[in-house]
Design an enzyme around this catalytic site. Sequence first.
Site, PDB file in Angstrom:
ATOM      1  CG  ASN A  23      -1.765   1.240   1.339  1.00 38.89           C
ATOM      2  OD1 ASN A  23      -2.415   1.607   0.349  1.00 38.89           O
ATOM      3  ND2 ASN A  23      -1.805   1.895   2.487  1.00 38.89           N
ATOM      4  CG  HIS A  54      -0.680   6.645   4.366  1.00 40.49           C
ATOM      5  ND1 HIS A  54      -2.046   6.825   4.254  1.00 40.49           N
ATOM      6  CD2 HIS A  54      -0.271   7.493   5.337  1.00 40.49           C
ATOM      7  CE1 HIS A  54      -2.439   7.732   5.133  1.00 40.49           C
ATOM      8  NE2 HIS A  54      -1.378   8.158   5.797  1.00 40.49           N
ATOM      9  CB  SER A  57       5.219   5.155   4.032  1.00 39.81           C
ATOM     10  OG  SER A  57       5.572   6.227   4.869  1.00 39.81           O
ATOM     11  CG  ASP A  75      -3.038   4.126   6.118  1.00 43.49           C
ATOM     12  OD1 ASP A  75      -3.041   3.603   4.993  1.00 43.49           O
ATOM     13  OD2 ASP A  75      -3.802   5.055   6.434  1.00 43.49           O
TER      14      ASP A  75
HETATM   15  C1  GAR Z   1      -2.544   8.914  -2.939  1.00 42.47           C
HETATM   16  O1  GAR Z   1      -2.062  10.117  -2.399  1.00 42.47           O
HETATM   17  C2  GAR Z   1      -2.351   7.777  -1.959  1.00 42.47           C
HETATM   18  O2  GAR Z   1      -1.161   7.880  -1.218  1.00 42.47           O
HETATM   19  C3  GAR Z   1      -3.555   7.947  -1.058  1.00 42.47           C
HETATM   20  O3  GAR Z   1      -4.596   8.236  -1.947  1.00 42.47           O
HETATM   21  C4  GAR Z   1      -4.063   8.940  -3.078  1.00 42.47           C
HETATM   22  C5  GAR Z   1      -4.524   8.248  -4.338  1.00 42.47           C
HETATM   23  O4  GAR Z   1      -4.176   8.986  -5.478  1.00 42.47           O
HETATM   24  N1  GAR Z   1      -3.803   6.765  -0.290  1.00 42.47           N
HETATM   25  C6  GAR Z   1      -4.201   6.785   0.995  1.00 42.47           C
HETATM   26  O5  GAR Z   1      -4.451   7.820   1.599  1.00 42.47           O
HETATM   27  C7  GAR Z   1      -4.325   5.424   1.658  1.00 42.47           C
HETATM   28  N2  GAR Z   1      -4.483   5.545   3.069  1.00 42.47           N
HETATM   29  P1  GAR Z   1      -4.173   8.309  -6.913  1.00 42.47           P
HETATM   30  O6  GAR Z   1      -5.541   7.650  -7.069  1.00 42.47           O
HETATM   31  O7  GAR Z   1      -3.985   9.440  -7.869  1.00 42.47           O
HETATM   32  O8  GAR Z   1      -3.061   7.305  -6.953  1.00 42.47           O
END
Ligand code: GAR
Length: 221
Positions: free
Chosen positions: A109, A111, A138, A147
């Site tokens: 994953n 984050h 991360s 997370d």
């Molecule tokens: C990213 O910033 C990712 O790190 C976050 O969602 C966004 C997705 O963007 N994920 C989380 O917050 C997970 N806890 P994307 O759809 O453009 O890749």
Amino acid sequence: MTRKRVGVLISGRGSNLQALVDAAQAPDYPAEILLVISNVPGAQGLARADEAGIAALAINHKDFASREDFDTVLNETLKQAEIDILCNAGFLRLHTPGFVRAWYNRHLNIHPSLLPAFKGLHTHERVLAEGVKISGCSVHFVREEMDTGPIVAQAAVPVLEGDTPDRLAARVLEAEHHLYPHALGLVASGAVRVEGKRVIGTTQQYRQSMLFSPALSGALY
Ligand code: GAR
């Protein structure tokens, strides 16, 4: 080289998915992206997968009576596609314990914080509210708690005066797009193993790459 077969789970925009797809174009990249699944029909990331010629499907969690039922279908679909490694890329849904067990140490994953700080949603708002000077992102192996899990790699990103959550999110996202392909490359090539809560690297390549610190260009004040 046998490339690992990768599935990506998304819920939305899919910019990290795009970064993985782009990285996997390189013939020496140790993984190929073969399947993209979104729990949200119409997610932008599904169109990105389509465009790249990758199998893309929506499995709407709202069509299932329970989390277990949804995860069972998800798991079966991934197994059918003979996926080796699963990547959550903006997949905003908690997995059941059974699903986490099924993909244990084969499931990543990303984050947008330096874990274990600022888990969960609204990360950048909370980072700014706490006044921290360095944030980042991360990539970690998935465990039951959101997370949480052994960290493969992290990137540090400065918090700048005048940042809004959106400005900080955009700066962190840029780092995410470098970090995720890098971390997946390490896992897919077998350059790391998990020991308890830690990810251990045996190669020089890994030791040099646990932390990215994108060069700060220009004066910051
Ligand atoms: C990213 O910033 C990712 O790190 C976050 O969602 C966004 C997705 O963007 N994920 C989380 O917050 C997970 N806890 P994307 O759809 O453009 O890749």
